[in-house]
Design a protein around this motif. Structure first.
Motif, PDB file in Angstrom:
ATOM      1  N   ARG A  76       0.562  -1.185  -0.237  1.00  0.00           N
ATOM      2  CA  ARG A  76       0.103  -0.223  -0.359  1.00  0.00           C
ATOM      3  C   ARG A  76       0.748   1.814  -0.469  1.00  0.00           C
ATOM      4  N   ASN A  77       2.000   1.511   0.222  1.00  0.00           N
ATOM      5  CA  ASN A  77       2.812   2.615   0.290  1.00  0.00           C
ATOM      6  C   ASN A  77       3.982   2.137  -0.594  1.00  0.00           C
ATOM      7  N   ASN A  78       4.008   1.406  -1.759  1.00  0.00           N
ATOM      8  CA  ASN A  78       4.612   1.627  -3.012  1.00  0.00           C
ATOM      9  C   ASN A  78       5.861   1.386  -2.569  1.00  0.00           C
ATOM     10  N   GLU A  79       6.251   0.501  -1.863  1.00  0.00           N
ATOM     11  CA  GLU A  79       7.866  -0.005  -1.101  1.00  0.00           C
ATOM     12  C   GLU A  79       8.256  -1.066  -2.206  1.00  0.00           C
ATOM     13  N   TYR A  80       7.372  -1.730  -2.803  1.00  0.00           N
ATOM     14  CA  TYR A  80       7.834  -3.037  -4.056  1.00  0.00           C
ATOM     15  C   TYR A  80       8.455  -2.652  -4.998  1.00  0.00           C
ATOM     16  N   GLN A  81       9.140  -2.998  -5.611  1.00  0.00           N
ATOM     17  CA  GLN A  81      10.020  -2.431  -6.900  1.00  0.00           C
ATOM     18  C   GLN A  81       9.815  -3.316  -7.605  1.00  0.00           C
ATOM     19  N   SER A  82       9.249  -5.125  -7.145  1.00  0.00           N
ATOM     20  CA  SER A  82       9.142  -5.809  -8.071  1.00  0.00           C
ATOM     21  C   SER A  82       8.243  -6.659  -7.524  1.00  0.00           C
ATOM     22  N   ALA A  83       7.362  -8.056  -8.265  1.00  0.00           N
ATOM     23  CA  ALA A  83       6.335  -9.182  -7.425  1.00  0.00           C
ATOM     24  C   ALA A  83       7.486  -9.679  -6.932  1.00  0.00           C
ATOM     25  N   ASP A  84       8.542  -9.961  -7.913  1.00  0.00           N
ATOM     26  CA  ASP A  84      10.058 -10.820  -6.852  1.00  0.00           C
ATOM     27  C   ASP A  84      10.251 -10.095  -5.041  1.00  0.00           C
ATOM     28  N   ALA A  85       9.886  -9.007  -5.094  1.00  0.00           N
ATOM     29  CA  ALA A  85      10.430  -8.824  -3.925  1.00  0.00           C
ATOM     30  C   ALA A  85       8.937  -8.801  -2.601  1.00  0.00           C
ATOM     31  N   ILE A  86       8.369  -8.966  -3.150  1.00  0.00           N
ATOM     32  CA  ILE A  86       6.957  -9.856  -2.686  1.00  0.00           C
ATOM     33  C   ILE A  86       6.375 -11.182  -2.473  1.00  0.00           C
ATOM     34  N   HIS A  87       6.634 -11.723  -3.765  1.00  0.00           N
ATOM     35  CA  HIS A  87       7.226 -13.101  -3.129  1.00  0.00           C
ATOM     36  C   HIS A  87       7.814 -14.018  -2.371  1.00  0.00           C
ATOM     37  N   HIS A  88       9.347 -12.863  -1.946  1.00  0.00           N
ATOM     38  CA  HIS A  88      10.478 -13.289  -1.089  1.00  0.00           C
ATOM     39  C   HIS A  88      10.001 -12.825   0.586  1.00  0.00           C
ATOM     40  N   ASP A  89       8.719 -12.049   0.506  1.00  0.00           N
ATOM     41  CA  ASP A  89       8.781 -11.738   1.826  1.00  0.00           C
ATOM     42  C   ASP A  89       7.884 -12.392   2.075  1.00  0.00           C
ATOM     43  N   ILE A  90       6.493 -12.296   1.189  1.00  0.00           N
ATOM     44  CA  ILE A  90       5.487 -13.696   1.517  1.00  0.00           C
ATOM     45  C   ILE A  90       5.691 -14.951   2.136  1.00  0.00           C
ATOM     46  N   GLU A  91       7.060 -15.348   1.054  1.00  0.00           N
ATOM     47  CA  GLU A  91       8.058 -16.630   1.093  1.00  0.00           C
ATOM     48  C   GLU A  91       8.572 -16.682   2.888  1.00  0.00           C
ATOM     49  N   LEU A  92       9.729 -15.795   3.184  1.00  0.00           N
ATOM     50  CA  LEU A  92       9.688 -15.444   4.146  1.00  0.00           C
ATOM     51  C   LEU A  92       9.043 -15.599   5.378  1.00  0.00           C
ATOM     52  N   THR A  93       8.183 -15.276   5.085  1.00  0.00           N
ATOM     53  CA  THR A  93       6.789 -15.001   6.288  1.00  0.00           C
ATOM     54  C   THR A  93       6.794 -16.535   6.508  1.00  0.00           C
ATOM     55  N   PHE A  94       6.657 -17.306   6.035  1.00  0.00           N
ATOM     56  CA  PHE A  94       5.836 -18.723   6.571  1.00  0.00           C
ATOM     57  C   PHE A  94       8.101 -19.776   6.140  1.00  0.00           C
ATOM     58  N   LYS A  95       8.747 -19.087   5.697  1.00  0.00           N
ATOM     59  CA  LYS A  95       9.739 -19.918   6.089  1.00  0.00           C
ATOM     60  C   LYS A  95      10.393 -19.511   7.235  1.00  0.00           C
ATOM     61  N   ASN A  96       9.764 -18.161   8.372  1.00  0.00           N
ATOM     62  CA  ASN A  96      10.375 -18.201   8.996  1.00  0.00           C
ATOM     63  C   ASN A  96       9.990 -19.083  10.202  1.00  0.00           C
ATOM     64  N   ALA A  97       8.113 -19.343  10.099  1.00  0.00           N
ATOM     65  CA  ALA A  97       7.233 -19.987  10.868  1.00  0.00           C
ATOM     66  C   ALA A  97       7.432 -21.733  10.981  1.00  0.00           C
ATOM     67  N   LEU A  98       8.024 -21.797   9.970  1.00  0.00           N
ATOM     68  CA  LEU A  98       8.467 -23.211   9.761  1.00  0.00           C
ATOM     69  C   LEU A  98      10.198 -23.570  10.342  1.00  0.00           C
ATOM     70  N   ARG A  99      10.518 -22.367  10.279  1.00  0.00           N
ATOM     71  CA  ARG A  99      12.237 -22.132  10.882  1.00  0.00           C
ATOM     72  C   ARG A  99      11.902 -22.450  12.816  1.00  0.00           C
ATOM     73  N   TYR A 100      11.349 -21.689  12.624  1.00  0.00           N
ATOM     74  CA  TYR A 100      10.347 -21.344  14.382  1.00  0.00           C
ATOM     75  C   TYR A 100       9.863 -22.321  14.832  1.00  0.00           C
ATOM     76  N   ASN A 101       9.470 -23.308  14.008  1.00  0.00           N
ATOM     77  CA  ASN A 101       8.712 -24.443  14.638  1.00  0.00           C
ATOM     78  C   ASN A 101       8.374 -25.236  13.602  1.00  0.00           C
ATOM     79  N   PRO A 102       9.739 -26.228  14.098  1.00  0.00           N
ATOM     80  CA  PRO A 102      10.036 -26.679  12.539  1.00  0.00           C
ATOM     81  C   PRO A 102       8.797 -28.111  12.874  1.00  0.00           C
ATOM     82  N   PRO A 103       8.789 -29.295  11.798  1.00  0.00           N
ATOM     83  CA  PRO A 103       7.569 -30.297  12.061  1.00  0.00           C
ATOM     84  C   PRO A 103       7.841 -31.113  12.990  1.00  0.00           C
ATOM     85  N   GLY A 104       7.197 -31.799  14.053  1.00  0.00           N
ATOM     86  CA  GLY A 104       7.568 -33.187  13.944  1.00  0.00           C
ATOM     87  C   GLY A 104       7.337 -32.254  16.183  1.00  0.00           C
ATOM     88  N   ILE A 105       7.288 -30.588  16.132  1.00  0.00           N
ATOM     89  CA  ILE A 105       8.027 -30.412  17.587  1.00  0.00           C
ATOM     90  C   ILE A 105       7.014 -30.193  18.265  1.00  0.00           C
TER      91      ILE A 105
END
Length: 105
Positions: A76-105
């Motif tokens: 909304r603040n037009n801080e992204y210059q590319s769709a790839d940057a958006i994808h990176h941050d969305i993916e980072l959200t879920f990677k962080n969750a998996l890193r902090y809460n690994p499956p099987g714990i």
């Protein structure tokens, strides 16, 4: 499938390579809103409040926190210059969750 992988598949279905960058960004914004509309993703829509949740090691493990609400705000603040940057941050959200809460714990 885990969400980072599913997001990648959805991104590929859109065939972003043939679109102008502004259209790609808008498509990613629409996809983000669809994800955020699902109740099961409420946890990912706000920053992790490590202190309130008593997660004393969170910032030792997660060096670059990200959440979908922050992605939406940056869009909304037009801080992204590319769709790839958006994808990176969305993916980072879920990677962080998996890193902090690994499956099987």
């Amino acid at each position: 499938k885990q969400w980072p992988e599913k997001m990648k598949e959805e991104k590929e279905k859109i065939n972003l390579e043939e679109m102008p960058e502004a259209v790609k960004i808008r498509k990613m914004e629409i996809l983000l809103e669809k994800v955020m509309d699902h109740d099961r993703f409420n946890w990912f829509c706000v920053p992790v409040d490590a202190k309130a949740l008593g997660l004393t090691d969170y910032h030792d493990i997660i060096k670059q926190p990200m959440d979908l609400g922050t992605v939406r705000k940056k869009l909304r603040n037009n801080e992204y210059q590319s769709a790839d940057a958006i994808h990176h941050d969305i993916e980072l959200t879920f990677k962080n969750a998996l890193r902090y809460n690994p499956p099987g714990i």
